[in-house]
Design a protein around this motif. Structure first.
Motif, short mmCIF file in Angstrom:
data_model
loop_
_atom_site.label_atom_id
_atom_site.label_comp_id
_atom_site.label_asym_id
_atom_site.label_seq_id
_atom_site.Cartn_x
_atom_site.Cartn_y
_atom_site.Cartn_z
N ARG A 218 0.82 -1.21 0.00
CA ARG A 218 0.00 0.00 0.00
C ARG A 218 0.86 1.27 0.00
O ARG A 218 0.43 2.31 -0.50
N MET A 219 2.07 1.20 0.55
CA MET A 219 2.99 2.34 0.51
C MET A 219 3.26 2.75 -0.93
O MET A 219 3.42 3.94 -1.23
N SER A 220 3.32 1.79 -1.84
CA SER A 220 3.67 2.09 -3.23
C SER A 220 2.50 2.69 -4.01
O SER A 220 2.68 3.12 -5.14
N THR A 221 1.32 2.73 -3.41
CA THR A 221 0.15 3.28 -4.11
C THR A 221 -0.57 4.37 -3.33
O THR A 221 -1.23 5.23 -3.93
N ASP A 222 -0.47 4.37 -2.01
CA ASP A 222 -1.31 5.25 -1.19
C ASP A 222 -0.64 6.53 -0.72
O ASP A 222 -1.30 7.41 -0.19
N THR A 223 0.69 6.65 -0.87
CA THR A 223 1.37 7.87 -0.44
C THR A 223 1.23 8.93 -1.52
O THR A 223 1.12 8.61 -2.72
N PRO A 224 1.24 10.22 -1.15
CA PRO A 224 1.07 11.29 -2.14
C PRO A 224 2.11 11.22 -3.25
O PRO A 224 3.31 11.12 -2.99
N GLY A 225 1.64 11.25 -4.52
CA GLY A 225 2.54 11.26 -5.67
C GLY A 225 3.12 9.91 -6.03
O GLY A 225 3.96 9.82 -6.93
N ALA A 226 2.67 8.82 -5.38
CA ALA A 226 3.27 7.50 -5.62
C ALA A 226 3.16 7.08 -7.09
O ALA A 226 4.06 6.42 -7.62
N GLU A 227 2.08 7.47 -7.75
CA GLU A 227 1.86 7.04 -9.14
C GLU A 227 2.93 7.57 -10.09
O GLU A 227 3.13 7.03 -11.19
N THR A 286 6.27 4.97 6.69
CA THR A 286 5.17 5.26 7.61
C THR A 286 3.90 5.31 6.79
O THR A 286 3.84 6.03 5.79
N LEU A 287 2.91 4.55 7.17
CA LEU A 287 1.65 4.54 6.42
C LEU A 287 0.49 4.21 7.35
O LEU A 287 0.59 3.29 8.17
N VAL A 288 -0.58 4.96 7.21
CA VAL A 288 -1.86 4.59 7.79
C VAL A 288 -2.81 4.34 6.62
O VAL A 288 -2.95 5.20 5.74
N ARG A 289 -3.38 3.16 6.57
CA ARG A 289 -4.28 2.83 5.46
C ARG A 289 -5.44 3.81 5.41
O ARG A 289 -5.93 4.28 6.44
N ARG A 290 -5.87 4.13 4.21
CA ARG A 290 -6.87 5.18 4.01
C ARG A 290 -8.12 4.97 4.87
O ARG A 290 -8.68 5.90 5.43
N GLU A 291 -8.54 3.73 4.96
CA GLU A 291 -9.77 3.44 5.70
C GLU A 291 -9.61 3.56 7.20
O GLU A 291 -10.58 3.46 7.95
N HIS A 292 -8.36 3.80 7.67
CA HIS A 292 -8.12 3.92 9.11
C HIS A 292 -7.64 5.31 9.50
O HIS A 292 -7.24 5.52 10.65
#
Length: 352
Positions: A218-227, A286-292
């Motif tokens: 999820r770090m590779s897709t959910d952090t700002p600008g990951a795409e 460091t990541l908090v999943r979007r749904e949390h």
């Protein structure tokens, strides 16, 4: 300039070991010239690992430029092997005494051409600018990021170099530093929810391998600008274990805090510290999943991890990096006592 290339794990071990003092000296000079400070000097085991070790997931290529037998330039490319196999993260540096002679451009051209021939057409790079340098150039022209969040001075040589070489200024990160004790001493108050935070040092426990793998994916897709820097990375428990083994070989230990809700992973944070530089910690993911999100989990995780570091290690300060558009994480870091140390420009170039 004579340029040679070394593939990680492919060189003669004795020759690599003989090369180590020269490369360490070069990297140290380049870092000191950048103004980032001694904490950012090369760590011998990290350098040795980049030259001698590879895995099924990642590998490193190193280019060395010499004039009259002396190293004057160096380039590195980090390659993913199981996902995003058209990408490469590249960096090159020139000895301060040999700059403004076209050596950096000559080396980067060789690197780009060889990588493109091997199918690596989506390139990324970075430059690290100390806060003091950025402040000194505030009145000059600034280059904005493609996201519109943040700028860097055009007059800074590293910025001018990448811009001139056709790299797009994709994003900027703030590098900040805080005393470990500051975040460890924060009192966030009682939490009226069912999240549980676990902490540990060293390798990820077997029962948490898939949880950390999920969060790293999820770090590779959910952090700002990951795409902008590639698609989703493939992570599983086996890869997490392999990474832990690599860190052990390099003399690096990770401190991890994991948030769980009903036994399922909600977020995590990690800080690495080296036996070679025990007072310095480097923020990993460091990541908090979007749904949390919305439960202060980012702050709670960081405080828990800093307490673990303060109680069980010699780490005195931790450096962390965050995209400037990641306002919620920046606010968490400000609350935890972090102050700006440097700015990191992230750049991309597609050569299809």
């Amino acid at each position: 300039m004579e340029i040679t290339r070394i593939g990680s794990g492919l060189g003669d071990p004795a020759a690599i070991e003989a090369l180590m003092p020269e490369l360490l000296a070069f990297d140290t000079v380049v870092n000191r010239a950048s103004g980032l400070g001694a904490d950012f000097d090369p760590i011998p085991e990290d350098l040795r690992h980049s030259l001698t070790s590879t895995s099924r997931y990642r590998t490193t290529l190193t280019w060395i430029g010499r004039i009259d037998g002396v190293i004057v330039a160096k380039g590195v490319a980090e390659l993913r092997l199981t996902s995003n196999t058209d990408t490469a993260e590249v960096w090159c540096g020139v000895h301060p005494d040999h700059r403004r002679r076209g050596l950096g451009s000559a080396l980067l051209t060789v690197m780009e051409n060889e990588l493109r021939a091997e199918g690596r057409t989506a390139l990324s790079s970075y430059c690290e600018i100390p806060e003091s340098v950025r402040v000194a150039e505030l009145r000059g022209a600034h280059l904005p990021t493609e996201t519109g969040a943040g700028t860097l001075p055009v007059a800074v040589p590293e910025v001018a170099f990448l811009h001139r070489r056709g790299y797009g200024f994709a994003q900027i990160e703030r590098c900040a530093v805080a005393p470990t004790a500051t975040a460890a001493g924060l009192d966030l108050g009682a939490d009226a929810d069912d999240y549980v935070i676990e902490t540990w040092r060293g390798p990820v426990p077997e029962q948490r391998l898939e949880h950390i793998a999920l969060l790293k994916r999820r770090m590779s897709t959910d952090t700002p600008g990951a795409e902008r820097f590639g698609g989703e990375e493939s992570w599983d428990g086996e890869r997490v274990s392999a990474l832990d083994e690599e860190k052990k070989v390099r003399g690096e230990e990770m401190a991890t805090a994991l948030a769980l809700l009903d036994g399922e992973p909600a977020g995590f944070t990690q800080v690495g510290h080296s036996a070679d530089r025990p007072a310095v910690g480097w923020q990993g993911g460091t990541l908090v999943r979007r749904e949390h999100r919305g439960h202060r989990l980012g702050a709670r995780l960081k405080v828990a991890n800093h307490r673990s570091l303060a109680e069980r290690t010699a780490v005195e300060r931790v450096y962390t990096w965050n995209a400037v558009e990641n306002s919620w994480m920046l606010a968490i870091n400000d609350q935890a006592g972090f102050s700006t140390w440097a700015w990191v420009g992230l750049w991309t170039k597609n050569r299809r």
